[in-house]
Design an enzyme around this catalytic site. Structure first.
Site, PDB file in Angstrom:
ATOM      1  N   ASP A  93       1.816  -9.871  -3.862  1.00  0.00           N
ATOM      2  CA  ASP A  93       2.849  -8.852  -4.103  1.00  0.00           C
ATOM      3  C   ASP A  93       2.232  -7.657  -4.846  1.00  0.00           C
ATOM      4  OD1 ASP A  93       5.205  -7.454  -4.167  1.00  0.00           O
ATOM      5  OD2 ASP A  93       6.277  -8.841  -5.482  1.00  0.00           O
ATOM      6  N   HIS A 100       8.079 -14.260  -2.698  1.00  0.00           N
ATOM      7  CA  HIS A 100       7.903 -14.361  -4.154  1.00  0.00           C
ATOM      8  C   HIS A 100       8.938 -15.198  -4.906  1.00  0.00           C
ATOM      9  CE1 HIS A 100      10.824 -11.086  -3.976  1.00  0.00           C
ATOM     10  NE2 HIS A 100       9.940 -10.165  -3.662  1.00  0.00           N
ATOM     11  N   LEU A 159       0.915  -1.132   0.000  1.00  0.00           N
ATOM     12  CA  LEU A 159       0.000   0.000   0.000  1.00  0.00           C
ATOM     13  C   LEU A 159       0.957   1.185   0.000  1.00  0.00           C
ATOM     14  CD1 LEU A 159      -2.620  -1.263   2.607  1.00  0.00           C
ATOM     15  CD2 LEU A 159      -2.415  -1.752   0.169  1.00  0.00           C
TER      16      LEU A 159
END
Lengths: 311, 427
Positions: free
Chosen positions: B309, B236, B67
């Site tokens: 992600d 990731h 964010l």
């Protein structure tokens, strides 16, 4: 009792009965410091060289006073004013001083193991006054002396050692010494500051929190945290260290009612230990300093003079 | 007293590993007597959801989102990010610290947490920085971050290049039982690379990112965690080699968990043909072979977590050359739909999805009372229609940014209700 070795370099070289012999002797010498005339002729004619490669207040003063009270001739080599600044190696410095026929070297050095190098070169007695992050055997003896003045026996006592264990020669000597007396040792600090393999020693436990380390502790040994530890990321900041690793009055309630607090000095007041605790009767920090002189007199006496003289 | 009854759904609880048709009752935000009895449920003040033919799962947790508040509110705000999460069926998100200023201290951490609370939408947990200003030089005040509400630390977006700093971070964080999340990348090896180094990068004539830049760094971080007996979560992962390294480390007993993102099992490097900047991600999209390995890793438990992600960037920022465009795509609103494709092709079961998207993130981040449908757990629930067909339109995107390579795709499966502590968001 007697002590057969030439030097005092590692507390690991001493048996429990060796340590008791040193402490019994120290107890006798402590009396001298309480007299009006604080001097005995025990080491008259003996030459002791204090070879300090690192700054020191307590240990250096303590050794010097011990030497003076025993009437030894002592010499301080101040490294910053010596040939070391001209590039002379430790072994050359010692070889040259050796030619002056000293009876003992008291060595403080920033490299671990330096006193062994000195000992190999000289026939004189070598006393380790702190080497690198390795050992500080006379500090261990004075810590044990201080504990035994407050506790009948060290066997089965819970001893919490808190702070920068990794860089502490005091912690290493205390651990090895106290283990021989049967203490249960709990270590705590940021895990960055705990030596990785320390738990291979029986009866040494790495606590998971301040609370676990302090719960029902009989003896608490707090260690100094140095600002320099931030530069290599052992801790993020002194502020955070203070918030999470300082011994406070609230935490003291977890320990036994008769628990005592030690610190080898120099103390960062209100960083690793609250001033309030230092000022309280739980603190035996100044007793440690007092006992330091007696212990160092005993060491010098046993290593230099016990064969031919009595107190 | 707020009461919610979810009737007749197929309840999938990864804690008890059960998948049964039953009701769930939530009172004051807490799940009650889920064993099937309907004790205490009466009166007209009970809100009822008919979940017939629907799947009732523990609220999804996306443990890896960006964010952009504070600092880059034009890309995403805490509010818009949470609205995007609700649309995607997420009851919780964990936001990475690479804001401006970086979340490396109590003040920023508290600002983000309070802002999220004030929005009153879903759960937000913060991830603090490993190093001050994500600079890779000085450790941040990790204990202070934990005390002020952060659930993990990471320098995500950047690797911790200095092995000594990473070692210290693992040890120091371990002191406070704080999970460390690694963005594993040898950044000097990546150099000017902007996509996977392969045939496509050759044909496009752009700088490639060698797959080993990821694998070397994962290997280092796993070895460090193993040596120091610390816990590590690898963010990731995108290559076959990475899956194999994690699999072997788990076999060797190292305390490692791993995450992948939907795009790594959905798209290949071919998505970058035509210099499509909305497919520019780091780590980059790889090959069919890698996708197959990622799927295997998801099926056999090597990979613990699917996270989006979610990395919003404005259209202006992406409307440029591949070289200049920033890395990252949004993902909160497509994460579930892409994962459900794995369900439909029978790569993973619905129970697997409940683990990958809810229970495992809760466990890794020590989120108590989340990740399952159990008596006494927080009433976070996602109700899913696994067959609902929908079309991903740019106009419908809730995120402030629209940088997705999936716009214009047909999907099968969607969240219909996102329920946070008993509060219902009907989608």
């Amino acid at each position: 009792m007697s002590y057969g070795k030439k030097d005092l370099i590692s507390i690991r070289d001493l048996t429990k009965s060796d340590m008791l012999y040193f402490l019994e002797t120290a107890k006798e010498f402590k009396k001298i410091s309480l007299k009006d005339i604080k001097k005995v002729p025990t080491l008259r004619g003996k030459t002791v060289i204090n070879l300090f490669y690192e700054p020191s207040t307590r240990t250096k003063a303590s050794f010097e006073i011990a030497q003076k009270r025993l009437s030894a001739d002592s010499l301080n080599i101040v490294i910053s004013q010596s040939s070391v600044t001209k590039g002379e190696t430790l072994s050359d410095t010692v070889l040259n001083l050796e030619s002056m026929k000293p009876d003992a070297f008291v060595v403080r050095h920033y490299d671990s193991g330096a006193p062994y190098l000195v000992s190999r070169i000289t026939n004189a007695v070598t006393i380790n006054a702190g080497d690198g992050i390795n050992e500080h055997p006379t500090q261990c003896l004075l810590d044990i002396m201080t504990i035994l003045e407050n506790k009948k026996d060290i066997n089965s006592l819970k001893v919490a050692i808190i702070g920068d264990i990794y860089h502490s020669r005091v912690a290493r000597s205390d651990i090895y010494g106290l283990l021989k007396f049967g203490a249960n040792i709990y270590l705590y600090g940021p895990y960055t500051l705990l030596p990785k393999f320390i738990e291979v020693e029986n009866n040494v436990k790495v606590a998971k929190s301040m609370e676990e380390a302090l719960k029902d502790a009989d003896v608490i040994i707090m260690l100094r945290i140095q600002k320099e530890r931030m530069s290599l990321n052992f801790i993020p900041s002194i502020e955070e260290y203070r918030s999470f690793f300082k011994l406070t009055k609230d935490l003291m309630f977890l320990a036994r009612k008769d628990a005592i607090v030690l610190h080898p000095g120099p103390v960062n007041r209100d960083t690793e230990i609250s001033g309030e605790i230092m000022n309280s009767n739980r603190s035996v920090i100044l007793k440690q300093v007092e006992n330091g002189i007696a212990v160092r007199m005993a060491c010098l006496y046993i290593l230099l003079g016990s064969r031919s003289k009595t107190i | 007293m707020r009461k919610l009854l979810i009737k007749n759904g197929v309840v999938i609880d990864p804690v008890s590993k059960t998948e049964v048709n039953r009701d769930i009752y939530i009172e004051d935000g807490v799940i009650k007597n889920t064993a099937g009895t309907k004790r205490g449920i009466s009166g007209k003040d009970t809100e009822v959801i008919d979940a017939s033919n629907l799947l009732v799962l523990p609220g999804f947790i996306d443990m890896h989102v960006h964010l952009r508040e504070p600092g880059f509110e034009y890309k995403e705000t805490i509010q818009s990010g949470m609205e995007s999460a609700i649309a995607g069926g997420f009851t919780s998100v964990c936001c990475m610290p690479n804001t401006n200023p970086v979340n490396d201290n109590k003040e920023i951490n508290t600002f983000i947490i309070n802002k999220a609370k004030a929005a009153g939408l879903i759960n937000l947990w913060t991830i603090g920085a490993i190093s001050k200003n994500n600079g890779g030089v000085r450790l941040s005040n990790i204990a202070e971050l934990k005390e002020s509400g952060a659930v993990a630390v990471s320098d995500d977006g950047k690797p911790v290049e200095d092995s000594s700093l990473m070692a210290k971070a693992l040890l120091y964080a371990k002191t406070f039982d704080m999970p460390v999340i690694s963005h594993s990348e040898d950044i000097k090896l990546r150099s000017k690379g902007i996509m996977n180094e392969g045939v496509i990068s050759l044909r496009l004539g752009v700088h490639g990112i060698p797959r080993v830049a990821e694998e070397i760094a994962i290997f280092r971080d796993i070895r460090l965690a193993g040596y120091y007996n610390a816990k590590i979560h690898i963010a990731h992962i995108s290559t076959k080699g990475s899956v194999n390294i994690v699999r072997q480390a788990k076999k060797a007993g190292i305390n490692v968990s791993a995450e992948t993102c939907p795009h790594y099992f959905s798209l290949t490097e071919e998505a970058l043909l035509q210099y499509n900047t909305n497919a520019k991600i780091n780590p980059p999209l790889r090959t069919k072979d890698d996708i197959n390995s990622i799927k295997e890793g998801l099926a056999d438990g090597t990979i613990d977590v699917i996270a989006s992600d979610h990395a919003p960037h404005s259209e202006d920022e992406k409307n440029t050359t591949l070289d200049e465009a920033p890395f990252g795509i949004i993902g909160l609103e497509t994460s579930l739909a892409l994962t459900l494709r794995l369900f439909h092709e029978k790569t993973v079961s619905m129970m697997d999805i409940a683990m990958l998207m809810s229970l495992n993130p809760a466990k890794i981040l020590n989120l108590k009372g989340r990740g399952g449908i159990q008596n006494g757990f927080t009433g976070d629930i996602t109700i899913v229609d696994s067959d609902k067909k929908w079309f991903y339109r740019k106009e419908n995107i809730k995120s402030l940014s629209k940088n997705s390579p999936f716009i214009g795709e047909n999907f099968r499966g969607k969240a219909l209700y996102t329920i946070v502590g008993g509060k219902v968001f009907k989608l």
